[in-house]
Scaffold this motif. Structure first.
Motif, short mmCIF file in Angstrom:
data_model
loop_
_atom_site.label_atom_id
_atom_site.label_comp_id
_atom_site.label_asym_id
_atom_site.label_seq_id
_atom_site.Cartn_x
_atom_site.Cartn_y
_atom_site.Cartn_z
N HIS A 91 1.87 42.24 80.99
CA HIS A 91 1.38 43.00 82.14
C HIS A 91 0.44 44.09 81.67
O HIS A 91 0.34 44.36 80.47
N MET A 146 -3.10 44.39 77.88
CA MET A 146 -1.92 43.59 78.20
C MET A 146 -0.86 43.83 77.13
O MET A 146 -1.14 43.80 75.94
N ILE A 175 0.91 39.58 84.63
CA ILE A 175 -0.06 38.49 84.46
C ILE A 175 0.39 37.19 85.12
O ILE A 175 -0.37 36.57 85.87
#
Length: 200
Positions: free
Chosen positions: A92, A137, A164
């Protein structure tokens, strides 16, 4: 540069009794009168216990100024994350904040991927800290033998989060795009999509 604007006063506890007029376009509440502010406005007890665990073995409690008014205008927020054995905090990003994660207990495979697609990851143990640069990320996975707990801190009162898998397979992006991007068959895309459909 700071992620959030610098405060222009010591603190600003939002006045939740304030009501907007119909002509108001502001989404920010005015501050309480300082004479009405109490020590309780600066104390939060909502992360004493884990949140609700997902199918991925992850439980997260996000603490922003919406849940903890004492954070308002201070340019920070935090979160508690618990991971069951083998649990995953899926890849994420936080578009508006750098995160510092402190392992309270357990062993966690933790890392981020930079814009050159290099992965910076290792197992971090109780008492260790890792930083995830803003907008990159990152992920965590419990590799220990019992539940792990992490406390994360952000340099924004609203860091945002985009997971994601949810962003790709739960957003309504066209199947054909996902098939081509990941080299998947229509059936594979459909199978993964079902995991992200709202439960009835």
């Amino acid at each position: 540069m700071a992620s959030d604007a610098d405060p222009v006063q010591d603190f600003c506890i939002p006045n939740t009794n304030f009501t907007h007029t119909r002509t108001s376009h502001f989404h920010i509440l005015p501050c309480k009168n300082t004479a009405e502010v109490t020590p309780e406005d600066f104390i939060f007890t909502g992360i004493k216990s884990p949140g609700n665990f997902t199918d991925m073995g992850f439980a997260g409690i996000s603490v922003t100024s919406n849940t903890f008014p004492g954070l308002n205008t201070l340019g920070m927020s935090f979160a508690r994350a618990d991971l069951k054995k083998g649990g995953v905090n899926v890849p994420h990003i936080h578009p508006r904040a750098t995160e510092v994660a402190y392992v309270v207990k357990g062993s966690v495979y933790s890392g981020f991927v930079d814009s050159a697609n290099r992965v910076f990851a290792k197992v971090i143990e109780e008492g260790e800290v890792m930083v995830y640069p803003r907008g990159l990320m990152h992920f965590q996975m419990n590799v220990g033998k019992s539940t792990a707990t992490i406390v994360g801190s952000f340099n924004s009162q609203n860091p945002g989060i985009q997971r994601i898998p949810n962003a790709l397979f739960g957003s309504g992006a066209r199947d054909e795009l996902l098939e081509k991007a990941f080299g998947m068959t229509p059936r594979q895309v459909s199978t993964i999509r079902r995991k992200f459909l709202p439960r009835k």
